[in-house]
Design an enzyme around this catalytic site. Structure first.
Site, PDB file in Angstrom:
ATOM      1  N   ARG A 199      65.278  29.708 -23.972  1.00 18.46           N
ATOM      2  CA  ARG A 199      64.600  30.065 -25.081  1.00 18.46           C
ATOM      3  C   ARG A 199      65.447  31.333 -24.720  1.00 18.46           C
ATOM      4  NH1 ARG A 199      58.759  29.979 -24.801  1.00 18.46           N
ATOM      5  NH2 ARG A 199      59.448  30.034 -21.929  1.00 18.46           N
ATOM      6  N   LYS A 253      55.279  40.712 -26.948  1.00 20.45           N
ATOM      7  CA  LYS A 253      55.214  40.731 -28.494  1.00 20.45           C
ATOM      8  C   LYS A 253      53.676  40.241 -28.564  1.00 20.45           C
ATOM      9  CE  LYS A 253      57.325  37.454 -29.532  1.00 20.45           C
ATOM     10  NZ  LYS A 253      57.843  36.736 -30.501  1.00 20.45           N
ATOM     11  N   ARG A 257      52.693  26.671 -16.200  1.00 17.75           N
ATOM     12  CA  ARG A 257      53.266  26.054 -17.348  1.00 17.75           C
ATOM     13  C   ARG A 257      54.505  25.569 -17.626  1.00 17.75           C
ATOM     14  NH1 ARG A 257      50.944  29.491 -22.166  1.00 17.75           N
ATOM     15  NH2 ARG A 257      52.899  29.501 -22.312  1.00 17.75           N
ATOM     16  N   ARG A 304      63.905  34.058 -36.995  1.00 19.53           N
ATOM     17  CA  ARG A 304      64.746  34.700 -35.592  1.00 19.53           C
ATOM     18  C   ARG A 304      66.459  34.186 -35.368  1.00 19.53           C
ATOM     19  NH1 ARG A 304      59.890  32.853 -32.845  1.00 19.53           N
ATOM     20  NH2 ARG A 304      60.567  31.616 -31.140  1.00 19.53           N
ATOM     21  N   ARG A 356      53.818  34.000 -13.872  1.00 21.36           N
ATOM     22  CA  ARG A 356      52.771  33.405 -14.166  1.00 21.36           C
ATOM     23  C   ARG A 356      51.895  31.940 -14.207  1.00 21.36           C
ATOM     24  NH1 ARG A 356      53.535  35.502 -19.929  1.00 21.36           N
ATOM     25  NH2 ARG A 356      54.638  33.156 -20.450  1.00 21.36           N
TER      26      ARG A 356
HETATM   27  P1  ADP Z   1      57.318  31.546 -28.142  1.00 22.50           P
HETATM   28  O1  ADP Z   1      56.932  30.434 -27.573  1.00 22.50           O
HETATM   29  O2  ADP Z   1      59.286  31.680 -27.839  1.00 22.50           O
HETATM   30  O3  ADP Z   1      56.920  33.364 -28.117  1.00 22.50           O
HETATM   31  P2  ADP Z   1      57.183  31.484 -30.919  1.00 22.50           P
HETATM   32  O4  ADP Z   1      54.827  30.918 -30.152  1.00 22.50           O
HETATM   33  O5  ADP Z   1      56.907  32.065 -32.165  1.00 22.50           O
HETATM   34  O6  ADP Z   1      57.504  31.231 -29.488  1.00 22.50           O
HETATM   35  O7  ADP Z   1      56.811  29.311 -31.497  1.00 22.50           O
HETATM   36  C1  ADP Z   1      56.924  28.696 -31.174  1.00 22.50           C
HETATM   37  C2  ADP Z   1      57.943  27.144 -31.529  1.00 22.50           C
HETATM   38  O8  ADP Z   1      57.778  27.330 -32.708  1.00 22.50           O
HETATM   39  C3  ADP Z   1      59.704  27.593 -31.361  1.00 22.50           C
HETATM   40  O9  ADP Z   1      60.178  28.019 -29.899  1.00 22.50           O
HETATM   41  C4  ADP Z   1      60.120  27.111 -32.365  1.00 22.50           C
HETATM   42  O10 ADP Z   1      60.382  25.763 -31.840  1.00 22.50           O
HETATM   43  C5  ADP Z   1      59.383  27.057 -33.016  1.00 22.50           C
HETATM   44  N1  ADP Z   1      59.577  28.074 -34.506  1.00 22.50           N
HETATM   45  C6  ADP Z   1      58.733  28.883 -34.721  1.00 22.50           C
HETATM   46  N2  ADP Z   1      59.415  30.100 -35.297  1.00 22.50           N
HETATM   47  C7  ADP Z   1      60.545  29.870 -35.901  1.00 22.50           C
HETATM   48  C8  ADP Z   1      61.110  30.013 -36.224  1.00 22.50           C
HETATM   49  N3  ADP Z   1      61.045  31.513 -36.839  1.00 22.50           N
HETATM   50  N4  ADP Z   1      62.649  29.640 -36.720  1.00 22.50           N
HETATM   51  C9  ADP Z   1      62.715  28.069 -36.120  1.00 22.50           C
HETATM   52  N5  ADP Z   1      61.837  27.569 -35.398  1.00 22.50           N
HETATM   53  C10 ADP Z   1      60.931  28.579 -35.142  1.00 22.50           C
END
Ligand code: ADP
Ligand code: ZN
Length: 216
Positions: free
Chosen positions: A172, A14, A161, A89, A128
């Site tokens: 996740r 993404k 990581r 989400r 990774r």
């Molecule tokens: P990833 O590392 O899974 O790509 P993101 O960078 O989008 O995820 O978000 C990191 C963290 O921030 C998520 O694991 C969650 O804890 C929190 N978070 C982000 N967006 C949301 C959301 N829309 N609702 C609830 N928690 C969120």
């Protein structure tokens, strides 16, 4: 004016597509993950509260996230449109978003879904590596360092990581499957969903997305 939403499992690519689309269409980026990381780094009350969830890979409670996004959508400018990344989400977040957008008399142009199988994701994440010294990233199959385990740039030691460890990825993924996957039906019913094959190369995938958006 292009108002996009981008969905995909963690690790689906993404981020890469979002960055290219933002630049191409001059969109305003609204990433809840970035917002939380910044709040955490600044040790704000929201950051302190959110960190317990973010660290474990759990979702921050919906009402908190909804309030943040509502505020951002009211305050930020998006002359060419926006890209929402990492939000919504859950179904309740999607409903809250509809409510806010209706109030602002804005509609979504399209929902981009990047589809990758769990197997492929796990293989990608397992390979990774990141330099423990300069943070340069590698992949043992797709972008290996010249010497295994050693950073090409600075000679630092390459590590995995914390959030690339299989247990974290599986956690996740299961949250995604339970909470976020139902959104695909939600947006399909609204006629907004555009699903793309995330196992294509990043360049080919990007071309497909642009081609489909040109028709919007
Ligand atoms: P990833 O590392 O899974 O790509 P993101 O960078 O989008 O995820 O978000 C990191 C963290 O921030 C998520 O694991 C969650 O804890 C929190 N978070 C982000 N967006 C949301 C959301 N829309 N609702 C609830 N928690 C969120
Ligand atoms: Zn390095």
């Amino acid at each position: 004016m292009l108002n996009l939403l981008i969905l995909g499992k963690p690790g689906a690519g993404k981020g890469t597509q979002a960055a290219k689309l933002l630049k191409h269409y001059h969109l305003t980026h609204i990433s809840t993950g970035d917002i939380y990381r910044e709040e955490i780094a600044n040790k704000t009350p929201i950051g302190i509260m959110a960190s317990q969830y973010v660290q474990k890979g759990f979702l921050v409670p919906d009402d908190i996230t909804n309030d943040i996004v509502e505020k951002v959508l009211h305050e930020k400018e998006y002359p060419h449109g926006f890209m929402l990344d990492g939000y919504p989400r859950t179904r309740s977040q999607a409903e809250a978003l509809d409510h806010v957008l209706a109030g602002l008399k804005i509609s979504l142009t399209a929902v981009i879904n990047i589809d990758v199988s769990d197997d492929v994701l796990l293989r990608r994440m397992a390979g990774r590596r990141v330099c423990s010294n300069c943070q340069e990233t590698y992949h043992i199959d797709y972008h290996p360092p010249m010497t295994p385990g050693i950073c090409d740039v600075c000679g630092g030691k390459l590590i995995q990581r914390e959030d690339d460890l299989e247990s974290s990825v599986l956690n996740r993924l299961s949250i995604y499957n339970e909470k976020t996957k139902p959104l695909l039906d939600y947006y399909e019913e609204k006629g907004l969903l555009m699903t793309f094959d995330g196992e294509l190369s990043a360049g080919t995938l990007y071309k497909h997305i642009i081609q489909h958006l040109e028709g919007k």
